[in-house]
Design a protein around this motif. Structure first.
Motif, PDB file in Angstrom:
ATOM      1  N   SER A 330      43.737  40.750  38.531  1.00  0.00           N
ATOM      2  CA  SER A 330      44.525  41.959  38.297  1.00  0.00           C
ATOM      3  C   SER A 330      44.699  42.784  39.558  1.00  0.00           C
ATOM      4  O   SER A 330      45.538  43.680  39.599  1.00  0.00           O
ATOM      5  N   GLY A 331      43.901  42.474  40.595  1.00  0.00           N
ATOM      6  CA  GLY A 331      44.010  43.214  41.840  1.00  0.00           C
ATOM      7  C   GLY A 331      42.769  44.024  42.140  1.00  0.00           C
ATOM      8  O   GLY A 331      42.865  45.204  42.489  1.00  0.00           O
ATOM      9  N   GLY A 332      41.615  43.393  42.010  1.00  0.00           N
ATOM     10  CA  GLY A 332      40.364  44.103  42.241  1.00  0.00           C
ATOM     11  C   GLY A 332      39.346  43.256  42.973  1.00  0.00           C
ATOM     12  O   GLY A 332      39.459  42.032  43.038  1.00  0.00           O
ATOM     13  N   MET A 333      38.332  43.920  43.511  1.00  0.00           N
ATOM     14  CA  MET A 333      37.190  43.260  44.134  1.00  0.00           C
ATOM     15  C   MET A 333      35.930  43.914  43.585  1.00  0.00           C
ATOM     16  O   MET A 333      35.883  45.128  43.392  1.00  0.00           O
ATOM     17  N   TRP A 334      34.913  43.101  43.290  1.00  0.00           N
ATOM     18  CA  TRP A 334      33.670  43.668  42.785  1.00  0.00           C
ATOM     19  C   TRP A 334      32.474  43.057  43.497  1.00  0.00           C
ATOM     20  O   TRP A 334      32.555  41.963  44.072  1.00  0.00           O
ATOM     21  N   SER A 335      31.375  43.801  43.484  1.00  0.00           N
ATOM     22  CA  SER A 335      30.103  43.290  43.983  1.00  0.00           C
ATOM     23  C   SER A 335      29.077  43.435  42.870  1.00  0.00           C
ATOM     24  O   SER A 335      29.066  44.448  42.155  1.00  0.00           O
ATOM     25  N   LEU A 336      28.226  42.425  42.724  1.00  0.00           N
ATOM     26  CA  LEU A 336      27.227  42.406  41.667  1.00  0.00           C
ATOM     27  C   LEU A 336      25.851  42.230  42.284  1.00  0.00           C
ATOM     28  O   LEU A 336      25.608  41.245  42.995  1.00  0.00           O
ATOM     29  N   ASP A 337      24.975  43.193  42.038  1.00  0.00           N
ATOM     30  CA  ASP A 337      23.590  43.063  42.454  1.00  0.00           C
ATOM     31  C   ASP A 337      22.880  42.176  41.441  1.00  0.00           C
ATOM     32  O   ASP A 337      22.667  42.575  40.288  1.00  0.00           O
ATOM     33  N   LEU A 338      22.525  40.964  41.855  1.00  0.00           N
ATOM     34  CA  LEU A 338      22.003  39.979  40.915  1.00  0.00           C
ATOM     35  C   LEU A 338      20.661  40.385  40.301  1.00  0.00           C
ATOM     36  O   LEU A 338      20.452  40.162  39.096  1.00  0.00           O
TER      37      LEU A 338
END
Length: 667
Positions: A330-338
């Motif tokens: 959709s036009g996004g970037m995410w970061s996930l703290d595992l």
């Protein structure tokens, strides 16, 4: 993490995202009965659907590189992962071949340079981060083709998977040499995913569901595994190869032994990445959740809720040991703290990604109130009372829209989700998924007699049978009639509510990849009371796909998709063709003030009135719809909402006037 803040920000910043447009005059809500053929007959109101959607994505040395979807020419943007801001963007120049690139699904990094494979012209480009230069390198086919996948071997050699020839091609950056490995499976059209090591390139075939290894030296092809459906994801995993085939993860040694078929439940995976310790991370579709897997596990384990709910994940990559970076379609970037499962989402338009006009998916006019335009994961709305524009996120591509009271209902691809949108609040609610492999809902109508929604759909992948689904908008109960026209998918439906019959238009090609069992598209009459097919007929032998049908005054009008713009009027009493002719192409039919109209692709974009013949009303509308070209008439008027190029337009289609020639805006 919920996406509500994005929807709110998108609405608040809509004025920044969309170019200024004139406000509609106050009298727009009360259309005039008369029309002046001599006066201005076209009004335009800026881009109909604005997008920051992305397809390809790659990570390299603290930067991310993403490629837009739908804009012409596509944007390649560089994002600083530390600041989460777009720091540089370039446009991919138009190549010598016919056609224009609109995006790049395939991205890879080799020798410090970023490579992009585009569509619908299958060209290969190179971006040099050191100099900012973009170069066109090679063409792997003609207009209408795709480079679906791109990977770099350890020595930097690139491998591309292409459509519609279903091949793998090799590109050597040092010399520019191109090699074609030929036919990998008879009838295959899509090489949807590739991976490579020092010895082989591994390809996932979408039509045939095969995972194959191609020896990089000899070109010999070896089948490693057969999936239950198309293979869309492949990843290198040391001495093993991973592939995703629908609801199954295939984990197999590189010599084809020890094949393990791991169930994914009701979901599938759209991306995989492998960590140095052998842990595999994947994102599920349609929800977008994050999962963990290791060889020997009976099933993947969910480790985090969706960082971007119901979104398509284009790429994931590890940043350090504990952070997963993801890129949403959709036009996004995410970061996930595992370790904690905490996610942070960044809207790329807000981060500085250039937005632009895209090809709209669908349109709906709410008279006197607003025009809704469905795009890629967003809905753009123009308020007819104020001229203001806003946009909000939806979970996919709304292939068709229909109104019931104070709600709009949308049929969503690629999930087969049916959603409602509140006209007063823009609140979105999911009624449920069609299931049964019916992920391409093409047409939706509302039956006021039964108070039900009717959906015509096609399967995704190598299946033939589509379905008619009957949806209760209050309870979400869905009755799916798969194979209602045996051996055909459904492209369209048309309701005769007074007679309690819905008419269905078929397509013998189904989801693609499986040889047709029929040669002619059918029309079927389905009784909503008994839930049975009353009759079925093939109106024109050899014509294979109905793009749209519409019942009016005892006749069923039909437009064929792949048969030279053919149209017919079928007498429902005798089930014989009463009228037929040829248009510039295919599109969507509509009835208005006792007449039948159609807007079509090709020949510059045209509009016609159909009766015993076709009367040409307008030309020059452009060929910029993603799905069917549409017309949405204002009640009591000959003015119709449509597209002029990629701009929202209101066009006077008074049949009494001479042919209207439209000049689309340049931007």
């Amino acid at each position: 993490m919920p996406r509500k803040p994005l929807a709110v920000l998108a609405a608040l910043t809509a004025g920044l995202l969309l170019p200024a447009s004139p406000v509609l005059p106050a009298q727009a809500a009360t259309p005039s009965e008369t029309s002046s053929c001599a006066g201005p007959r076209v009004e335009t109101f800026g881009p109909a659907s604005v997008t920051g959607a992305i397809v390809g994505a790659a990570v390299h040395e603290g930067k991310a590189y993403v490629v837009t979807r739908g804009q012409k020419p596509p944007v390649l943007a560089e994002i600083d992962l530390a600041t989460r801001k777009v720091v540089r963007s370039v446009r991919l120049p138009d190549a010598p071949a016919a056609g224009e690139a609109e995006g790049g699904w395939a991205t890879a990094v080799s020798g410090g340079k970023v490579y992009v494979g585009t569509y619908p012209v299958p060209d290969l480009y190179r971006f040099d981060p050191a100099t900012g230069e973009v170069a066109h390198l090679a063409s792997f086919g003609k207009n209408g083709g795709y480079i679906w996948a791109l990977t770099a071997a350890p020595d930097g050699t690139l491998y591309a998977g292409t459509y519609p020839d279903g091949r793998v091609r090799e590109y050597v950056p040092a010399t520019g040499a191109v090699r074609d490995f030929g036919v990998l499976a008879t009838g295959e059209r899509y090489v949807r995913a590739v991976a490579a090591d020092a010895e082989n390139v591994y390809a996932g075939l979408l039509d045939k569901g095969k995972l194959v290894a191609i020896n990089r030296t000899t070109g010999a092809v070896k089948e490693l595994a057969q999936g239950g459906t198309g293979i869309g994801v492949v990843a290198d995993h040391g001495d093993r190869i991973l592939a995703v085939s629908g609801p199954t993860l295939i984990d197999v040694r590189k010599d084809g032994t020890d094949a393990r078929f791991v169930p994914l439940g009701a979901d599938s995976f759209d991306t995989l990445t492998v960590s140095p310790d052998g842990t595999v991370y994947g994102t599920s579709r349609p929800d977008g959740a994050v999962h963990r897997y290791r060889t020997g596990d009976s099933a993947p384990v969910k480790v985090a809720d969706p960082p971007s709910q119901d979104d398509e994940t284009r790429q994931i990559a590890l940043s350090g040991d504990d952070t997963l970076i993801g890129f949403s379609g959709s036009g996004g970037m995410w970061s996930l703290d595992l370790p904690t499962g905490k996610a942070e989402f960044t809207d790329l338009i807000e981060a500085g990604l250039p937005s632009g006009a895209e090809r709209p998916q669908s349109m709906l006019l709410v008279p006197g109130r607003a025009v809704y335009v469905g795009g890629h994961f967003f809905m753009d709305v123009r308020d007819l009372r104020t001229g203001e524009q806003r946009r909000f996120r939806v979970p996919g591509e709304p292939k068709d829209l229909v109104r019931r009271g104070n709600k709009i209902y949308a049929a969503i691809y690629p999930s087969g989700n049916i959603i409602s949108i509140d006209l007063r609040t823009d609140e979105i609610h999911s009624l449920g998924y069609l299931g049964h492999g019916q992920q391409r809902p093409w047409d939706i109508e509302y039956d006021p007699v039964t108070d039900k929604l009717l959906v015509a759909s096609a399967p995704l992948g190598a299946k033939l049978d589509g379905a008619l689904s009957i949806v209760d908008p209050d309870t979400g109960e869905i009755d799916v009639y798969e194979g209602v026209i045996p051996g055909e998918s459904l492209m369209s439906l048309s309701l005769d509510s007074a007679g309690g019959i819905v008419y269905l238009g078929g397509d013998v090609l189904g989801g693609g990849g499986t040889p047709p069992v029929k040669t002619s598209a059918s029309v079927a009459a389905f009784d909503l009371a008994s839930r049975t097919v009353l009759w079925q007929v093939d109106p024109v032998p050899g014509f294979r796909t109905f793009q749209d049908i519409k019942v009016h005054d005892g006749l069923l009008y039909g437009v064929y998709k792949r048969d030279s713009g053919a149209w017919i009027a079928l007498d429902l009493a005798t089930r014989t063709v009463r009228h037929r002719g040829t248009l510039s192409g295919y599109g969507e039919l509509t009835t208005h003030r006792g007449r039948v109209f159609v807007s079509t692709f090709f020949g510059g974009g045209n509009a016609y009135e159909l009766s015993d013949t076709a009367t040409h009303l307008a030309t020059g509308l452009g060929d910029e719809w993603y799905t069917n070209p549409q017309l949405h008439f204002e009640p009591g008027s000959w003015k119709a909402w449509a597209l002029s190029g990629r701009h929202l337009a209101r066009i006077d289609l008074d049949p009494r006037c001479p042919l209207l020639t439209v000049v689309p805006p340049q931007s």
